[in-house]
Design a protein around this motif. Structure first.
Motif, mmCIF file in Angstrom:
data_model
loop_
_atom_site.group_PDB
_atom_site.id
_atom_site.type_symbol
_atom_site.label_atom_id
_atom_site.label_comp_id
_atom_site.label_asym_id
_atom_site.label_seq_id
_atom_site.Cartn_x
_atom_site.Cartn_y
_atom_site.Cartn_z
ATOM 1 N N VAL A 333 73.021 118.861 25.013
ATOM 2 C CA VAL A 333 73.141 118.425 23.620
ATOM 3 C C VAL A 333 71.804 118.512 22.890
ATOM 4 C CG1 VAL A 333 73.689 116.455 22.128
ATOM 5 C CG2 VAL A 333 75.076 116.894 24.163
ATOM 6 N N LEU A 334 70.696 118.328 23.604
ATOM 7 C CA LEU A 334 69.382 118.256 22.963
ATOM 8 C C LEU A 334 69.116 119.514 22.134
ATOM 9 C CD1 LEU A 334 67.100 116.765 25.763
ATOM 10 C CD2 LEU A 334 68.352 115.577 23.972
ATOM 11 N N PRO A 335 68.524 119.345 20.959
ATOM 12 C CA PRO A 335 68.311 120.495 20.081
ATOM 13 C C PRO A 335 67.129 121.371 20.458
ATOM 14 C CG PRO A 335 67.528 118.487 19.022
ATOM 15 C CD PRO A 335 68.188 118.065 20.301
ATOM 16 N N GLY A 336 66.175 120.862 21.230
ATOM 17 C CA GLY A 336 64.970 121.615 21.526
ATOM 18 C C GLY A 336 65.053 122.380 22.824
ATOM 19 N N ARG A 390 79.132 123.377 28.101
ATOM 20 C CA ARG A 390 79.773 122.133 28.537
ATOM 21 C C ARG A 390 79.676 121.062 27.453
ATOM 22 N NH1 ARG A 390 80.599 120.559 33.944
ATOM 23 N NH2 ARG A 390 79.823 118.480 33.357
ATOM 24 N N ALA A 391 78.524 121.027 26.766
ATOM 25 C CA ALA A 391 78.316 119.985 25.754
ATOM 26 C C ALA A 391 79.309 120.095 24.600
ATOM 27 C CB ALA A 391 76.887 120.055 25.221
ATOM 28 N N ARG A 392 79.800 121.302 24.362
ATOM 29 C CA ARG A 392 80.776 121.469 23.280
ATOM 30 C C ARG A 392 82.078 120.718 23.546
ATOM 31 N NH1 ARG A 392 80.365 128.040 22.476
ATOM 32 N NH2 ARG A 392 78.133 128.122 21.946
ATOM 33 N N ALA A 393 82.324 120.458 24.824
ATOM 34 C CA ALA A 393 83.555 119.746 25.181
ATOM 35 C C ALA A 393 83.415 118.239 25.023
ATOM 36 C CB ALA A 393 83.956 120.088 26.617
ATOM 37 N N LEU A 394 82.201 117.760 24.790
ATOM 38 C CA LEU A 394 82.011 116.320 24.616
ATOM 39 C C LEU A 394 82.641 115.858 23.310
ATOM 40 C CD1 LEU A 394 78.254 115.967 25.685
ATOM 41 C CD2 LEU A 394 80.278 115.353 27.024
ATOM 42 N N PRO A 395 83.080 114.614 23.242
ATOM 43 C CA PRO A 395 83.602 114.091 21.973
ATOM 44 C C PRO A 395 82.530 114.178 20.886
ATOM 45 C CG PRO A 395 84.115 112.602 23.794
ATOM 46 C CD PRO A 395 83.178 113.624 24.341
ATOM 47 N N GLU A 396 82.935 114.536 19.690
ATOM 48 C CA GLU A 396 81.990 114.699 18.588
ATOM 49 C C GLU A 396 81.202 113.419 18.333
ATOM 50 O OE1 GLU A 396 79.983 116.616 15.418
ATOM 51 O OE2 GLU A 396 81.039 117.261 17.232
ATOM 52 N N GLU A 397 81.849 112.278 18.451
ATOM 53 C CA GLU A 397 81.165 111.007 18.233
ATOM 54 C C GLU A 397 80.035 110.816 19.249
ATOM 55 O OE1 GLU A 397 82.214 106.214 18.212
ATOM 56 O OE2 GLU A 397 83.830 107.708 18.143
ATOM 57 N N ARG A 398 80.284 111.187 20.500
ATOM 58 C CA ARG A 398 79.266 111.072 21.539
ATOM 59 C C ARG A 398 78.099 112.028 21.262
ATOM 60 N NH1 ARG A 398 75.728 109.022 24.928
ATOM 61 N NH2 ARG A 398 75.421 110.211 26.839
ATOM 62 N N ARG A 399 78.432 113.244 20.890
ATOM 63 C CA ARG A 399 77.382 114.228 20.618
ATOM 64 C C ARG A 399 76.480 113.769 19.475
ATOM 65 N NH1 ARG A 399 75.976 118.114 17.274
ATOM 66 N NH2 ARG A 399 77.655 117.528 15.852
#
Length: 734
Positions: A333-336, A390-399
């Motif tokens: 998820v991290l942007p960097g 994999r991170a795309r499958a996380l709930p949007e609220e969690r991300r």
């Protein structure tokens, strides 16, 4: 009164003169030369060649041909009169970087005695383009060029790199090359550049680069590698693992590291797990994919190899502890590009040290070289792509919750860094809500100015990404807070392209918040970066937009910073004017703008701002040849600086004073003022100002026909520049 000389003793060092009033006692020519000789310079850094880049692994098999090809190409190119380029191509994770590391350790290092430079361009790529100026800045600092001597623009950094490296036998290693122009500015004048990438670059080959193709391991080599890691492995089972991993070294290592952490399992369990993870693709599909890849000559990483690697990574991640799997997903998820334990903890991860340890042992994460204090980790680019998928499958609220924690962490940490680097400067934002120690897992992120600047620089790509995320997610206050704090980094390290990009995002954030004061500050930051890059038209357009907002901005200091920037641009344009009349008009325009900035700072009042703008007014007066008026302004500025403890401004003031005295024809007073500037700059470690003072003293001594002083200045200047990492030009060969 100023006491000239820094050697701390003797009557000569205590010789006094007054550069403020008109009845100065002038130091004689011989004594002045002695005082220049007595200026203490810093000790040069150790003469140790840089040795950058990933370390070679102890386990490395069956790249005999590639190693021989790379060695032969490197030695052939190094023996020629011109610098050479080798392009190493293969799919991500196939072992290109390790191949280069092995070749360097085994033989190449001895042919490049002046050092090895390394950069992964992924750390400097934004929107598809690489910030080559930032890369060259890192190279120059690695070659011991002092930060005060690293210019801001790409052209200037390129020229300085070529000058500093002109007599050096350097090996430059560059990972993740995607376009030929990314390499050309980094080629050392008398050395070799070895670049790795995922595809062939025809234009680079047309320039004379030698191509080395690195394919996935064949079955025999892969089996040998598996059996080195797992000595009792059955040959047939090992071959099955190789086929299921499509001969991809990264996938093989991840699978075997996973097994090594589970002694109760066997290699057959790995085969069963990978086969199940292939969703029925079967060996035939893997063989086909492997054949396609082996014949692709290092083409795009698509189809079977990518699927095989993903299957391995799925299996490895499924087998790690739950908290490690959560950490892996958080890294996706991290942007960097890198992360520290402090950031991961702030983002909500638990048992961070354990999780990072397991990711390192599985070779999913690696440690990154860094000059700042915290240990930094990153995922291999192939692994990072998997984690982000994999991170795309996380709930949007969690991300979004994770991203918000990351942005908040960086906003507070950058604000603390800014405060340490630039001190009590004018800021719009309030102090950060969390104290600095609260942001660290243990200890503190940084202590003191130097550490804060190193931390900001090490986090530069992550901070830039955090600004973008904050704007995209609508967290506008955090976005402009970050941009305001990042001025400390961008101004100090001259990351000017980053400054333009981030500050324009700050403008966008300010407009969304209807904050004209913030928009003025952000536009001024864009303008100052553009000014230093020489793009005066862009700088002026940003300032014109800022001027239209000043009536809504409130704080008069914002008017001051904008008028100061406009004045600097007017002075720059005046220096380029061909006719004296036009130059004088520009100087008068600059003076009026600086006077407005001075009035704005007096209205607050801001003592430092008053000193700076008085200094600027004097610069404009000198440019307009109003020498006596400039001296009056400088006397007042110097008095204020001494009263308020603004010592760093005194060398600047004395330098302008020296120019004013010289303009009046009073060379003895000009020499005294320039000597005072040199003395103060040396004491404050303002080496760029010391350089300017010595250069001015050399010119003044030449005008006065003072040979001892000129010789002393030239010798001290040469010593200073050598100490600062600037090498003299190579002597002509017979």
């Amino acid at each position: 009164m100023n006491s000239f000389g820094t050697d701390g003793g003797g009557a000569a060092s205590r010789a006094a003169y007054n550069t403020v009033s008109g009845d100065a006692v002038i130091v004689g020519p011989v004594l002045m030369a002695q005082q220049i000789e007595g200026i203490q310079l810093p000790t040069p850094p150790p003469d140790v060649p840089p040795s950058q880049g990933p370390m070679p692994s102890r386990v490395f098999v069956n790249r005999t041909k590639e190693l021989a090809d790379l060695r032969d190409a490197a030695l052939s190119l190094a023996a020629g009169p011109e610098p050479g380029v080798v392009l190493v191509v293969g799919v991500g994770g196939v072992g290109k970087t390790q191949l280069v590391a092995q070749a360097v350790r085994r033989e190449l290092h001895q042919h490049f005695p002046d050092g090895q430079l390394y950069v992964d361009l992924a750390d400097h790529r934004r929107d598809g383009a690489v910030d080559l100026a930032a890369v060259l800045g890192e190279f120059l600092r690695a070659l011991k060029v002092h930060k005060d001597y690293v210019p801001g623009g790409l052209a200037e950094r390129t020229a300085l790199f070529r000058s500093v490296a002109a007599t050096l036998r350097l090996l430059v290693k560059v990972d993740d090359v995607q376009h030929a122009p990314e390499t050309r500015a980094l080629v050392p004048p008398q050395g070799l550049l070895v670049a790795t990438g995922r595809r062939v670059l025809p234009s680079l080959l047309m320039d004379g680069a030698v191509l080395i193709d690195v394919a996935p391991l064949d079955e025999a080599a892969g089996t040998e590698l598996v059996r080195r890691w797992h000595a009792d492995a059955d040959e047939g089972t090992a071959a099955d693992v190789v086929r299921l991993c499509a001969g991809h070294p990264l996938a093989l290592r991840a699978a075997l590291e996973w097994l090594a952490a589970r002694p109760q399992l066997t290699l057959d369990d790995v085969v069963r797990d990978l086969t199940a993870g292939r969703h029925g693709t079967g060996d035939h599909g893997v063989r086909e994919a492997m054949a396609v890849t082996m014949g692709a000559g290092g083409g795009a990483e698509e189809g079977g190899v990518g699927e095989a690697v993903d299957a391995v990574l799925d299996s490895v991640v499924a087998g790690v502890a739950g908290h490690t799997r959560d950490l892996y997903d958080l890294l996706g998820v991290l942007p960097g590009t890198t992360a520290t334990a402090d950031l991961l903890t702030a983002a909500g991860a638990t048992r961070v040290d354990e999780g990072l340890g397991e990711l390192l042992s599985c070779r999913l994460a690696v440690l990154v070289e860094s000059s700042d204090r915290p240990r930094r980790y990153r995922l291999h680019d192939v692994v990072r792509a998997h984690a982000r998928l994999r991170a795309r499958a996380l709930p949007e609220e969690r991300r979004r919750a994770v991203l918000r924690l990351v942005v908040d962490f960086y906003a507070d940490a950058a604000a603390h860094g800014d405060a340490l680097v630039l001190g009590d400067r004018f800021r719009i934002q309030s102090p950060p809500g969390r104290p600095l120690p609260e942001l660290a897992v243990r200890g503190t992120l940084f202590t003191g100015r130097a550490e804060a600047l190193e931390w900001l620089d090490a986090e530069r790509a992550n901070l830039r990404a955090a600004v973008r995320v904050a704007v995209d997610e609508g967290w506008y206050e955090e976005a402009w807070r970050l941009c305001e704090s990042l001025w400390a980094l961008y101004h100090s390290r001259k990351h000017l392209a980053d400054c333009v990009e981030s500050s324009l995002l700050g403008v966008e954030a300010a407009q969304h918040q209807a904050r004209p004061d913030v928009e003025v500050r952000m536009r001024n930051q864009v303008a100052r970066a553009a000014y230093e890059l020489g793009d005066l038209d862009r700088a002026e357009s940003q300032l014109d937009a800022a001027v239209d907002l000043l009536g809504l901005a409130g704080d008069p200091r914002l008017s001051g910073v904008v008028q100061e920037s406009r004045g600097l641009i007017a002075l720059a344009r005046g220096r380029s004017e061909e006719s004296p009349g036009a130059a004088y008009e520009r100087a008068e325009e600059a003076r009026q703008l600086f006077e407005r900035a001075l009035a704005a700072n007096r209205a607050v009042p801001d003592p430092h701002g008053i000193v700076v703008q008085s200094y600027n007014v004097a610069q404009a007066l000198v440019a307009g040849e109003r020498w006596a008026d400039a001296l009056d302004v400088l006397d007042e500025a110097a008095g204020t600086a001494r009263t308020t403890g603004d010592e760093p401004m005194l060398p600047r003031i004395d330098l302008v004073r020296a120019h004013a005295f010289a303009g009046l024809g009073s060379l003895d007073r000009a020499v005294a003022a320039a000597g005072a500037a040199a003395d103060a700059a040396a004491g404050l470690k303002q080496f760029a100002k010391l350089d300017q003072a010595l250069e001015l003293l050399t010119a003044l001594a030449d005008r006065a026909e003072d040979r001892p002083l000129r010789a002393a200045c030239e010798e001290k200047l040469a010593t200073l520049r050598a100490t600062m990492g600037l090498r003299p030009p190579a002597a002509p060969t017979a």
